[in-house]
Design a protein around this motif. Structure first.
Motif, PDB file in Angstrom:
ATOM      1  N   THR A  12     -23.034  39.347  -7.412  1.00 34.16           N
ATOM      2  CA  THR A  12     -22.940  40.065  -8.688  1.00 34.16           C
ATOM      3  C   THR A  12     -24.155  40.936  -8.967  1.00 34.16           C
ATOM      4  OG1 THR A  12     -23.889  38.199  -9.911  1.00 34.16           O
ATOM      5  CG2 THR A  12     -21.492  38.245  -9.655  1.00 34.16           C
ATOM      6  N   ILE A  13     -25.254  40.704  -8.249  1.00 32.80           N
ATOM      7  CA  ILE A  13     -26.461  41.509  -8.468  1.00 32.80           C
ATOM      8  C   ILE A  13     -26.924  42.164  -7.167  1.00 32.80           C
ATOM      9  CG2 ILE A  13     -27.271  40.194 -10.474  1.00 32.80           C
ATOM     10  CD1 ILE A  13     -29.236  38.769  -8.556  1.00 32.80           C
ATOM     11  N   ARG A  14     -25.988  42.561  -6.331  1.00 34.94           N
ATOM     12  CA  ARG A  14     -26.361  43.132  -5.042  1.00 34.94           C
ATOM     13  C   ARG A  14     -27.187  44.405  -5.188  1.00 34.94           C
ATOM     14  NH1 ARG A  14     -21.924  43.350  -0.384  1.00 34.94           N
ATOM     15  NH2 ARG A  14     -23.766  44.308   0.566  1.00 34.94           N
ATOM     16  N   ASP A  15     -27.014  45.093  -6.317  1.00 36.37           N
ATOM     17  CA  ASP A  15     -27.800  46.311  -6.524  1.00 36.37           C
ATOM     18  C   ASP A  15     -29.250  45.999  -6.887  1.00 36.37           C
ATOM     19  OD1 ASP A  15     -26.865  45.203  -8.952  1.00 36.37           O
ATOM     20  OD2 ASP A  15     -27.308  47.068 -10.007  1.00 36.37           O
ATOM     21  N   GLN A  16     -29.542  44.730  -7.229  1.00 32.84           N
ATOM     22  CA  GLN A  16     -30.890  44.352  -7.621  1.00 32.84           C
ATOM     23  C   GLN A  16     -31.681  43.688  -6.490  1.00 32.84           C
ATOM     24  OE1 GLN A  16     -32.216  45.006 -10.711  1.00 32.84           O
ATOM     25  NE2 GLN A  16     -30.336  46.133 -11.121  1.00 32.84           N
ATOM     26  N   ILE A  17     -30.979  43.179  -5.479  1.00 30.96           N
ATOM     27  CA  ILE A  17     -31.657  42.505  -4.374  1.00 30.96           C
ATOM     28  C   ILE A  17     -31.538  43.354  -3.115  1.00 30.96           C
ATOM     29  CG2 ILE A  17     -31.200  40.244  -5.360  1.00 30.96           C
ATOM     30  CD1 ILE A  17     -28.985  39.865  -3.305  1.00 30.96           C
TER      31      ILE A  17
ATOM     32  N   LEU B  80     -35.602  30.745   5.875  1.00 29.81           N
ATOM     33  CA  LEU B  80     -35.384  32.128   6.319  1.00 29.81           C
ATOM     34  C   LEU B  80     -35.073  33.031   5.134  1.00 29.81           C
ATOM     35  CD1 LEU B  80     -34.993  34.256   8.538  1.00 29.81           C
ATOM     36  CD2 LEU B  80     -32.606  33.478   8.733  1.00 29.81           C
ATOM     37  N   PHE B  81     -34.214  32.558   4.239  1.00 31.42           N
ATOM     38  CA  PHE B  81     -33.870  33.370   3.072  1.00 31.42           C
ATOM     39  C   PHE B  81     -35.095  33.612   2.199  1.00 31.42           C
ATOM     40  CE2 PHE B  81     -32.640  33.723  -1.385  1.00 31.42           C
ATOM     41  CZ  PHE B  81     -31.807  34.841  -1.330  1.00 31.42           C
ATOM     42  N   GLN B  82     -35.900  32.579   1.980  1.00 36.33           N
ATOM     43  CA  GLN B  82     -37.091  32.750   1.155  1.00 36.33           C
ATOM     44  C   GLN B  82     -38.077  33.717   1.802  1.00 36.33           C
ATOM     45  OE1 GLN B  82     -38.777  29.172  -0.780  1.00 36.33           O
ATOM     46  NE2 GLN B  82     -37.062  28.035   0.076  1.00 36.33           N
ATOM     47  N   GLY B  83     -38.209  33.629   3.132  1.00 39.20           N
ATOM     48  CA  GLY B  83     -39.100  34.551   3.824  1.00 39.20           C
ATOM     49  C   GLY B  83     -38.627  35.988   3.720  1.00 39.20           C
ATOM     50  N   ILE B  84     -37.327  36.208   3.865  1.00 43.45           N
ATOM     51  CA  ILE B  84     -36.768  37.557   3.742  1.00 43.45           C
ATOM     52  C   ILE B  84     -36.950  38.081   2.323  1.00 43.45           C
ATOM     53  CG2 ILE B  84     -34.597  38.855   3.732  1.00 43.45           C
ATOM     54  CD1 ILE B  84     -33.741  37.211   6.155  1.00 43.45           C
ATOM     55  N   ALA B  85     -36.748  37.214   1.341  1.00 41.60           N
ATOM     56  CA  ALA B  85     -36.938  37.629  -0.051  1.00 41.60           C
ATOM     57  C   ALA B  85     -38.388  38.034  -0.296  1.00 41.60           C
ATOM     58  CB  ALA B  85     -36.536  36.502  -0.997  1.00 41.60           C
ATOM     59  N   ASN B  86     -39.320  37.259   0.202  1.00 42.94           N
ATOM     60  CA  ASN B  86     -40.738  37.595   0.033  1.00 42.94           C
ATOM     61  C   ASN B  86     -41.089  38.915   0.696  1.00 42.94           C
ATOM     62  OD1 ASN B  86     -41.421  35.334  -1.470  1.00 42.94           O
ATOM     63  ND2 ASN B  86     -41.973  34.114   0.320  1.00 42.94           N
ATOM     64  N   ARG B  87     -40.421  39.213   1.794  1.00 40.24           N
ATOM     65  CA  ARG B  87     -40.744  40.413   2.575  1.00 40.24           C
ATOM     66  C   ARG B  87     -40.055  41.662   2.046  1.00 40.24           C
ATOM     67  NH1 ARG B  87     -41.785  44.414   4.710  1.00 40.24           N
ATOM     68  NH2 ARG B  87     -42.356  44.875   6.878  1.00 40.24           N
ATOM     69  N   THR B  88     -38.872  41.530   1.439  1.00 41.69           N
ATOM     70  CA  THR B  88     -38.060  42.720   1.136  1.00 41.69           C
ATOM     71  C   THR B  88     -37.798  42.965  -0.342  1.00 41.69           C
ATOM     72  OG1 THR B  88     -35.965  41.483   1.347  1.00 41.69           O
ATOM     73  CG2 THR B  88     -36.871  42.474   3.355  1.00 41.69           C
TER      74      THR B  88
ATOM     75  N   SER C 201     -30.584  44.376   0.768  1.00 43.98           N
ATOM     76  CA  SER C 201     -29.420  44.134   1.620  1.00 43.98           C
ATOM     77  C   SER C 201     -29.705  43.016   2.614  1.00 43.98           C
ATOM     78  CB  SER C 201     -29.030  45.419   2.356  1.00 43.98           C
ATOM     79  OG  SER C 201     -30.102  45.892   3.155  1.00 43.98           O
ATOM     80  N   GLU C 202     -30.961  42.900   3.051  1.00 45.33           N
ATOM     81  CA  GLU C 202     -31.321  41.828   3.979  1.00 45.33           C
ATOM     82  C   GLU C 202     -31.138  40.447   3.340  1.00 45.33           C
ATOM     83  OE1 GLU C 202     -33.755  45.438   5.164  1.00 45.33           O
ATOM     84  OE2 GLU C 202     -33.208  44.409   3.285  1.00 45.33           O
ATOM     85  N   MET C 203     -31.457  40.330   2.044  1.00 41.53           N
ATOM     86  CA  MET C 203     -31.254  39.068   1.351  1.00 41.53           C
ATOM     87  C   MET C 203     -29.779  38.707   1.294  1.00 41.53           C
ATOM     88  SD  MET C 203     -33.954  39.479  -1.828  1.00 41.53           S
ATOM     89  CE  MET C 203     -33.391  37.997  -2.657  1.00 41.53           C
ATOM     90  N   TRP C 204     -28.952  39.690   0.947  1.00 44.62           N
ATOM     91  CA  TRP C 204     -27.513  39.428   0.865  1.00 44.62           C
ATOM     92  C   TRP C 204     -26.939  39.052   2.220  1.00 44.62           C
ATOM     93  CZ3 TRP C 204     -23.372  37.987  -1.463  1.00 44.62           C
ATOM     94  CH2 TRP C 204     -22.125  38.262  -0.908  1.00 44.62           C
ATOM     95  N   GLU C 205     -27.310  39.778   3.256  1.00 43.89           N
ATOM     96  CA  GLU C 205     -26.782  39.504   4.595  1.00 43.89           C
ATOM     97  C   GLU C 205     -27.187  38.119   5.077  1.00 43.89           C
ATOM     98  OE1 GLU C 205     -28.298  42.707   6.852  1.00 43.89           O
ATOM     99  OE2 GLU C 205     -26.973  44.211   5.943  1.00 43.89           O
ATOM    100  N   CYS C 206     -28.423  37.728   4.810  1.00 46.01           N
ATOM    101  CA  CYS C 206     -28.896  36.404   5.211  1.00 46.01           C
ATOM    102  C   CYS C 206     -28.126  35.308   4.490  1.00 46.01           C
ATOM    103  CB  CYS C 206     -30.389  36.283   4.926  1.00 46.01           C
ATOM    104  SG  CYS C 206     -31.079  34.638   5.273  1.00 46.01           S
ATOM    105  N   LEU C 207     -27.981  35.444   3.179  1.00 47.08           N
ATOM    106  CA  LEU C 207     -27.294  34.432   2.386  1.00 47.08           C
ATOM    107  C   LEU C 207     -25.813  34.368   2.740  1.00 47.08           C
ATOM    108  CD1 LEU C 207     -27.378  32.314   0.205  1.00 47.08           C
ATOM    109  CD2 LEU C 207     -27.184  34.123  -1.518  1.00 47.08           C
ATOM    110  N   ASN C 208     -25.182  35.514   2.914  1.00 50.37           N
ATOM    111  CA  ASN C 208     -23.765  35.550   3.255  1.00 50.37           C
ATOM    112  C   ASN C 208     -23.516  34.911   4.623  1.00 50.37           C
ATOM    113  OD1 ASN C 208     -21.025  36.400   2.694  1.00 50.37           O
ATOM    114  ND2 ASN C 208     -21.305  37.952   4.271  1.00 50.37           N
ATOM    115  N   LYS C 209     -24.356  35.237   5.592  1.00 51.14           N
ATOM    116  CA  LYS C 209     -24.222  34.647   6.927  1.00 51.14           C
ATOM    117  C   LYS C 209     -24.456  33.140   6.884  1.00 51.14           C
ATOM    118  CE  LYS C 209     -26.074  34.951  11.639  1.00 51.14           C
ATOM    119  NZ  LYS C 209     -27.072  35.589  12.523  1.00 51.14           N
TER     120      LYS C 209
END
Length: 269
Positions: free
Chosen positions: A46-51, A92-100, A53-61
């Motif tokens: 619901t907030i894909r425009d705020q996060i 992995l998700f937390q690391g991607i969030a911190n990075r992107t 794309s790497e975060m979404w792809e990681c979480l979805n996968k």
């Protein structure tokens, strides 16, 4: 307590298979890993425009891969290997969030929720393990206070929150309940300690509101700042002497209060 009652009512056998099903795959249990992943994925969608794309792809996968597992597969592969995959997926998700994820209001809300949850979970793990590890007697044998079983149990507590190596580097005198409690609750530098986490939440909330004053600007800052100040002035010996269980229960309640005031201040209209 709610999880315990829910589990007992729905799983009369209460064997290994039932426990794994309830905590890992039960869609009717809102605290199961599967439910948490589903909620996280839906919130992210619901907030894909705020996060990023790497975060979404990681979480979805992560969610899609998790959905291919069931209790039978876990029992064949081994629970340790399965939960290690879950833990690594979370890291992995937390690391991607911190990075992107760009710095700003979105990042501050994300970090506030992350560190508030971490503070609460550290307190809960310590509280549950504290009761499990109370020695059967206060003697000096292998099953008593300071014995091999007691020390091994507290080492397990540290490892359960990824704190064992950091603890050993900080406290070279050895493992004792008081030192473990002080480290996991009050250490200012360890990222999973309650004090560090609540301090991070306090900073996030002040950046969101733009408050540069010492006094809190709203109820969320007031609840968080009150707990943070208390933690800054406490000693580990005082916590243990006054009752570790009662203190940790208070921390859990105050974390819940902080979450509620954040919601009422910023998310409810």
């Amino acid at each position: 307590a709610d999880d315990r009652e829910n589990f007992a009512a729905r799983y009369p056998d209460q064997d290994e298979r039932s426990i794994l099903q309830f905590f890992a795959f039960d869609e009717k249990n809102p605290s199961s890993i599967l439910s948490c992943l589903r909620f996280a994925r839906e919130n992210a969608r619901t907030i894909r425009d705020q996060i990023s794309s790497e975060m979404w792809e990681c979480l979805n996968k992560f969610y899609l891969e998790y959905s291919t597992w069931d209790v039978d597969r876990v029992l064949v592969a081994g629970p340790f290997a399965f939960f290690l995959r879950v833990k690594n997926g979370s890291h992995l998700f937390q690391g991607i969030a911190n990075r992107t994820l760009a710095m700003g209001e979105t990042r501050d809300f994300h970090d506030a929720g992350r560190f508030l949850e971490r503070a609460d979970q550290t307190a809960r793990i310590l509280d549950v393990k504290y009761h499990d590890l109370l020695p059967a007697y206060a003697g000096t044998g292998p099953d008593g206070v300071g014995g091999a079983v007691d020390v091994h149990g507290w080492v397990s507590v540290l490892k359960s929150v990824g704190a064992f190596e950091a603890f050993r580097k900080t406290h070279r005198q050895g493992v004792t309940p008081a030192r473990v409690a002080e480290f996991l609750v009050l250490d200012a530098k360890f990222p999973a300690s309650v004090r560090h986490c609540i301090g991070r939440v306090d900073g996030c909330l002040r950046r969101v509101s733009g408050n540069r004053d010492l006094a809190p600007a709203n109820d969320a800052e007031r609840a968080c700042g009150s707990l943070y100040n208390d933690l800054n002035y406490l000693k580990g010996s005082e916590i243990v002497r006054s009752g570790l269980h009662a203190f940790l229960e208070s921390v859990e309640d105050r974390c819940a209060e902080i979450g509620s005031t954040i919601s009422s201040t910023y998310l409810r209209y």
